[in-house]
Structure formats: structure tokens, C-alpha cells
Design a protein around this motif. Structure first.
Motif, PDB file in Angstrom:
ATOM      1  N   LYS A 228      44.551  40.976  59.646  1.00 30.70           N
ATOM      2  CA  LYS A 228      43.631  40.562  60.701  1.00 30.70           C
ATOM      3  C   LYS A 228      43.263  41.736  61.593  1.00 30.70           C
ATOM      4  O   LYS A 228      44.130  42.510  62.006  1.00 30.70           O
ATOM      5  N   MET A 229      41.979  41.825  61.903  1.00 29.09           N
ATOM      6  CA  MET A 229      41.432  43.009  62.565  1.00 29.09           C
ATOM      7  C   MET A 229      42.011  43.243  63.947  1.00 29.09           C
ATOM      8  O   MET A 229      42.325  44.371  64.323  1.00 29.09           O
ATOM      9  N   ASN A 230      42.141  42.184  64.739  1.00 29.78           N
ATOM     10  CA  ASN A 230      42.462  42.365  66.150  1.00 29.78           C
ATOM     11  C   ASN A 230      43.960  42.279  66.468  1.00 29.78           C
ATOM     12  O   ASN A 230      44.332  42.129  67.634  1.00 29.78           O
ATOM     13  N   LYS A 231      44.811  42.398  65.448  1.00 28.48           N
ATOM     14  CA  LYS A 231      46.246  42.528  65.703  1.00 28.48           C
ATOM     15  C   LYS A 231      46.555  44.007  65.922  1.00 28.48           C
ATOM     16  O   LYS A 231      46.942  44.734  65.009  1.00 28.48           O
ATOM     17  N   ILE A 232      46.386  44.435  67.180  1.00 26.80           N
ATOM     18  CA  ILE A 232      46.460  45.876  67.434  1.00 26.80           C
ATOM     19  C   ILE A 232      47.845  46.348  67.856  1.00 26.80           C
ATOM     20  O   ILE A 232      48.066  47.544  68.023  1.00 26.80           O
TER      21      ILE A 232
ATOM     22  N   GLN B 215      42.916  44.029  76.224  1.00 26.81           N
ATOM     23  CA  GLN B 215      43.679  44.937  75.368  1.00 26.81           C
ATOM     24  C   GLN B 215      43.538  46.382  75.847  1.00 26.81           C
ATOM     25  O   GLN B 215      44.507  47.147  75.816  1.00 26.81           O
ATOM     26  N   LEU B 216      42.350  46.757  76.298  1.00 28.91           N
ATOM     27  CA  LEU B 216      42.152  48.101  76.837  1.00 28.91           C
ATOM     28  C   LEU B 216      42.988  48.315  78.093  1.00 28.91           C
ATOM     29  O   LEU B 216      43.491  49.415  78.331  1.00 28.91           O
ATOM     30  N   CYS B 217      43.123  47.271  78.900  1.00 30.13           N
ATOM     31  CA  CYS B 217      43.912  47.375  80.129  1.00 30.13           C
ATOM     32  C   CYS B 217      45.408  47.373  79.844  1.00 30.13           C
ATOM     33  O   CYS B 217      46.170  48.099  80.485  1.00 30.13           O
ATOM     34  N   ASP B 218      45.821  46.582  78.872  1.00 27.63           N
ATOM     35  CA  ASP B 218      47.244  46.407  78.580  1.00 27.63           C
ATOM     36  C   ASP B 218      47.795  47.565  77.752  1.00 27.63           C
ATOM     37  O   ASP B 218      48.553  48.396  78.241  1.00 27.63           O
ATOM     38  N   GLN B 219      47.407  47.646  76.497  1.00 26.60           N
ATOM     39  CA  GLN B 219      47.978  48.655  75.604  1.00 26.60           C
ATOM     40  C   GLN B 219      47.441  50.054  75.871  1.00 26.60           C
ATOM     41  O   GLN B 219      48.176  51.038  75.784  1.00 26.60           O
ATOM     42  N   PHE B 220      46.156  50.156  76.218  1.00 29.10           N
ATOM     43  CA  PHE B 220      45.547  51.478  76.357  1.00 29.10           C
ATOM     44  C   PHE B 220      45.410  51.938  77.803  1.00 29.10           C
ATOM     45  O   PHE B 220      44.917  53.029  78.053  1.00 29.10           O
ATOM     46  N   ARG B 221      45.795  51.093  78.748  1.00 29.81           N
ATOM     47  CA  ARG B 221      45.882  51.477  80.164  1.00 29.81           C
ATOM     48  C   ARG B 221      44.602  52.124  80.680  1.00 29.81           C
ATOM     49  O   ARG B 221      44.624  53.181  81.321  1.00 29.81           O
TER      50      ARG B 221
END
Length: 293
Positions: free
Chosen positions: A284-288, A241-247
Motif C-alpha cells: 500500500k502506497m501510503n504506509k510510510i 504525515q509531513l508534520c509528524d514523521q517529517f517535522r
């Protein structure tokens, strides 16, 4: 997810419920934007996947924040606010379930430039202690030049702590810091953390049980518990998720101070979205990748 003003207002409102002060260090002249407002802009940018300050200020020029702060001032103040941003992140982490006693440790590569440019690169070389180095990533089977992100997350998927080391530092050295931060818990890692000496030291010092999968050729080989193998995927998902959405692998920083601030900003933004998912929206917590406004 393109309304910067509305997103900024929402994030600032939630941060004001957490932080006791708007400003964290003394300034002889009161700025137009408080420290907390600047952090809110930073988290808003990360949420919107705005990865460069040049692009961010193009958005700001069309918002109510236009003229409130100059780009170079924003950059300098953001780096100074590094410890205060980390304090806010820890306040959010503390609100999650404090009874958890199972955590996952892992690392991921942070490349700052290609290997071909490594010898002539001047990025993050303002201080000798922070010089990047060449390292090997076993999961990707390649060498890279830069740093390594070490992190511990809970079984539910919240980053508890993290650190940055040069790429050549072995993962197992991060555990020497962990024993001063945690106690009375189980720590799950991959084979990179396999060490009888470290395992014994963690247990004796802080009652931390280090559980790692054994190598197939070890004596008394036993397969790691299925629940632990499944839990280990949680931190891998967070890294994705850090790589995908937050680059997180895109680097535009020139100094190590700017580099570490970028990394903290992305982890803080991820934690903030998890926080509002649970405590504001009750989902749900991890649906960012859902809208927060």
C-alpha cells in the motif's frame, strides 16, 4: 530505521534508475560525492526524521560517508540542487497512474517563529520578495508568522505540485497558477476556494471543474458529494504525515533559499517512500512508517 549506510545505498540505487545523470551542473573539480549521492543523503535524513544538519553529520561520522563532504559544502550544494531535486520528484510522480482526473487542493501554515519575535526576526529576510508575513489559520483559529504551503494531490494521495507563499496571501490566488499546470480535471477544495469568478475562469481556461462546499446561507444550497468530502481528507492526511514523521513545522533555516529547500526535501522523501512502496515492494502506497530495507 537506524542503519544509515543501508538506507542510503537503497535510496541511491533507486534514484539511479530514475535519473539519467549523476551530476547536474558543471564543476571544474569533480567532488567526492556526486549530486545524486548528495540528494540520496538528503532523502535518507528525511526518512530517518533527522531534522538538523548537525545531527545528520553526527550520524555520517559513524558511517562510510565519513569525510566525503563537509557540512557547509553540503548545505550550499543542497540549495543549488533545488530544481534538480524537484525534477526527480516529478519523475516519480509521473510513474503513478496518469489517468487520474480528480485532485485535491489545500494549504497549511508554516510558522518560522512565534508572533512575539516576529518584529525583530531576521529569518528569510535576505530578499524583499520573500519576506514572511502574519496570517490567519482558520482550522487552528490562530494567527501566525511565516509562510503558507499550497499543494495539490491526487485522489490516491500523491503530491502533484506545491508552492510557498507568505502567510497573508489568500488560498484562492494559488488557483491562478494551477490553471497553467493542469487541465481537463476536477479540483476539490474547501470553502477557502469558494469563488464563482475563479470557478468560471478555471473552467473556461483549462476545463477544470472546481468543486467546493457551499455555505449554508447561499441560495440553492446543496451539500457537497460524500465522495468528494471523503477525498478531501486525503490531503489533510498527507499534511499530518509531513508534520509528524517529517517535522515540516520545525524550521532551522535562516534564508528563504534554505527554507524552501527543506520543504522540498520533505515532500520528495514522502513521494520517494510512496514510490518504492508501490513499484519496488508492491504494498500500500501510503504506509510510510514501514522499513524500506
Amino acid at each position: 530505521m537506524n542503519n544509515l549506510d543501508a538506507i542510503y545505498d537503497f535510496i541511491l540505487n533507486e534514484l539511479r534508475k530514475l535519473a539519467l545523470d549523476e551530476n547536474f551542473y558543471f564543476k571544474p573539480i569533480k567532488p567526492k560525492l556526486s549530486d545524486l549521492e548528495l540528494i540520496a543523503i538528503n532523502i535518507s535524513a528525511e526518512y530517518l526524521s533527522i531534522d538538523s544538519e548537525y545531527q545528520l553529520f553526527r550520524h555520517i561520522s559513524n558511517s562510510k560517508l565519513n569525510g566525503m563532504i563537509e557540512r557547509s559544502v553540503y548545505n550550499r550544494r543542497k540549495r543549488k540542487l533545488f530544481p534538480h531535486m524537484e525534477d526527480i520528484r516529478k519523475l516519480m510522480v509521473a510513474r503513478f497512474d496518469e489517468t487520474e482526473n480528480i485532485f485535491i487542493v489545500d494549504s497549511m501554515p508554516l510558522e518560522i517563529c512565534k508572533n512575539a519575535r516576529a518584529n525583530r526576526s531576521k529569518i528569510c529576510k535576505e530578499s524583499e520578495f520573500s519576506f514572511p508575513s502574519k496570517g490567519y489559520c482558520a482550522s487552528q483559529s490562530n494567527y501566525y508568522y511565516g509562510y503558507k504551503l499550497h499543494a495539490v494531490c491526487s485522489a490516491s494521495g500523491v503530491f502533484q505540485s506545491f508552492d510557498i507563499s507568505t502567510a497573508s496571501v489568500h488560498d484562492i490566488h494559488f488557483l491562478q497558477d494551477i490553471k497553467h499546470q493542469m487541465k481537463n480535471c476536477t479540483l476539490i477544495g474547501d470553502r477557502g476556494y469558494l469563488s464563482t469568478t475563479i470557478q468560471t475562469d478555471l473552467f473556461n481556461y483549462a476545463n477544470i471543474t472546481l468543486d467546493t462546499p457551499m455555505r449554508a446561507n447561499q441560495k440553492n444550497y446543496q451539500k457537497q458529494k460524500y465522495a468528494f468530502r471523503k477525498s478531501r481528507k486525503k490531503i489533510e492526511t498527507l499534511f499530518s504525515q509531513l508534520c509528524d514523521q517529517f517535522r515540516i513545522r520545525n524550521n532551522y533555516a535562516k534564508s528563504f533559499s534554505g527554507f524552501k529547500t527543506r520543504i522540498l526535501s520533505k515532500i520528495t522523501a514522502l513521494t520517494f517512500i510512496q514510490f518504492v512502496n508501490v513499484f519496488v515492494f508492491g504494498r500500500k502506497m501510503n504506509k510510510i512508517k514501514v522499513s524500506i530495507i
